[in-house]
Design a protein around this motif. Structure first.
Motif, mmCIF file in Angstrom:
data_model
loop_
_atom_site.group_PDB
_atom_site.id
_atom_site.type_symbol
_atom_site.label_atom_id
_atom_site.label_comp_id
_atom_site.label_asym_id
_atom_site.label_seq_id
_atom_site.Cartn_x
_atom_site.Cartn_y
_atom_site.Cartn_z
ATOM 1 N N PRO A 21 85.946 73.160 14.572
ATOM 2 C CA PRO A 21 87.367 73.331 14.829
ATOM 3 C C PRO A 21 87.738 72.795 16.210
ATOM 4 O O PRO A 21 86.924 72.816 17.138
ATOM 5 C CB PRO A 21 87.573 74.841 14.761
ATOM 6 C CG PRO A 21 86.231 75.433 14.993
ATOM 7 C CD PRO A 21 85.224 74.422 14.531
ATOM 8 N N VAL A 22 88.966 72.309 16.334
ATOM 9 C CA VAL A 22 89.497 71.805 17.601
ATOM 10 C C VAL A 22 90.599 72.767 18.033
ATOM 11 O O VAL A 22 91.506 73.068 17.250
ATOM 12 C CB VAL A 22 90.058 70.377 17.442
ATOM 13 C CG1 VAL A 22 90.641 69.883 18.754
ATOM 14 C CG2 VAL A 22 88.986 69.436 16.934
ATOM 15 N N TYR A 23 90.497 73.269 19.264
ATOM 16 C CA TYR A 23 91.441 74.243 19.803
ATOM 17 C C TYR A 23 92.315 73.622 20.880
ATOM 18 O O TYR A 23 91.928 72.653 21.523
ATOM 19 C CB TYR A 23 90.689 75.411 20.464
ATOM 20 C CG TYR A 23 89.787 76.171 19.547
ATOM 21 C CD1 TYR A 23 90.261 77.259 18.828
ATOM 22 C CD2 TYR A 23 88.448 75.822 19.407
ATOM 23 C CE1 TYR A 23 89.423 77.972 17.986
ATOM 24 C CE2 TYR A 23 87.604 76.535 18.566
ATOM 25 C CZ TYR A 23 88.100 77.609 17.859
ATOM 26 O OH TYR A 23 87.267 78.302 17.031
ATOM 27 N N ILE A 24 93.472 74.231 21.110
ATOM 28 C CA ILE A 24 94.275 73.895 22.275
ATOM 29 C C ILE A 24 93.505 74.396 23.484
ATOM 30 O O ILE A 24 93.022 75.523 23.499
ATOM 31 C CB ILE A 24 95.657 74.571 22.215
ATOM 32 C CG1 ILE A 24 96.469 74.021 21.053
ATOM 33 C CG2 ILE A 24 96.403 74.407 23.529
ATOM 34 C CD1 ILE A 24 97.783 74.728 20.838
ATOM 35 N N VAL A 46 93.959 73.472 16.019
ATOM 36 C CA VAL A 46 94.915 72.403 15.716
ATOM 37 C C VAL A 46 94.324 71.334 14.796
ATOM 38 O O VAL A 46 95.012 70.394 14.424
ATOM 39 C CB VAL A 46 95.466 71.743 17.002
ATOM 40 C CG1 VAL A 46 96.299 72.737 17.792
ATOM 41 C CG2 VAL A 46 94.352 71.156 17.844
ATOM 42 N N GLY A 47 93.057 71.483 14.448
ATOM 43 C CA GLY A 47 92.441 70.506 13.554
ATOM 44 C C GLY A 47 90.937 70.681 13.511
ATOM 45 O O GLY A 47 90.401 71.684 13.996
ATOM 46 N N PRO A 65 97.621 71.473 12.550
ATOM 47 C CA PRO A 65 97.765 72.718 13.306
ATOM 48 C C PRO A 65 98.002 73.928 12.406
ATOM 49 O O PRO A 65 98.838 73.902 11.512
ATOM 50 C CB PRO A 65 98.987 72.468 14.185
ATOM 51 C CG PRO A 65 99.116 70.997 14.259
ATOM 52 C CD PRO A 65 98.596 70.480 12.943
ATOM 53 N N ASP A 66 97.231 74.973 12.659
ATOM 54 C CA ASP A 66 97.409 76.238 11.965
ATOM 55 C C ASP A 66 98.583 76.956 12.612
ATOM 56 O O ASP A 66 98.774 76.878 13.824
ATOM 57 C CB ASP A 66 96.133 77.060 12.118
ATOM 58 C CG ASP A 66 96.092 78.256 11.181
ATOM 59 O OD1 ASP A 66 97.149 78.849 10.913
ATOM 60 O OD2 ASP A 66 94.992 78.597 10.724
ATOM 61 N N THR A 67 99.377 77.651 11.829
ATOM 62 C CA THR A 67 100.514 78.378 12.395
ATOM 63 C C THR A 67 100.080 79.722 12.980
ATOM 64 O O THR A 67 100.862 80.389 13.627
ATOM 65 C CB THR A 67 101.607 78.608 11.337
ATOM 66 O OG1 THR A 67 101.035 79.322 10.243
ATOM 67 C CG2 THR A 67 102.183 77.299 10.848
ATOM 68 N N THR A 68 98.825 80.089 12.762
ATOM 69 C CA THR A 68 98.299 81.340 13.296
ATOM 70 C C THR A 68 97.768 81.124 14.701
ATOM 71 O O THR A 68 97.117 80.126 14.973
ATOM 72 C CB THR A 68 97.121 81.841 12.410
ATOM 73 O OG1 THR A 68 97.572 81.908 11.067
ATOM 74 C CG2 THR A 68 96.624 83.184 12.864
#
Length: 73
Positions: A21-24, A46-47, A65-68
């Motif tokens: 997973p890729v995070y902000i 986000v991906g 991007p996940d809305t969670t």
């Protein structure tokens, strides 16, 4: 969709694997493979990594991007 991300904007590429997973990032404008963990940080995926790259090239991510999201207390 798919996005090409410069190694200068994507931290921890040396240990990243396909599918991670890729995070902000807590650093403005950056992404990371490590979920932020400090108090007040926002954790949001986000991906996912499609093609890992070394520190001299770009990575390809599936940007979806996940809305969670979660704010660390």
């Amino acid at each position: 969709g798919f996005a090409r991300i410069s190694s200068s904007l994507l931290g921890s590429t040396a240990t990243a694997k396909q599918g991670d997973p890729v995070y902000i990032s807590a650093t403005a404008g950056n992404l990371t493979f490590t979920a932020p963990s400090a108090s007040g940080d926002i954790v949001r995926i986000v991906g996912h990594l499609i093609i890992p790259a070394n520190s001299n090239s770009d990575s390809i991510i599936y940007f979806n991007p996940d809305t969670t999201w979660v704010k660390i207390a």
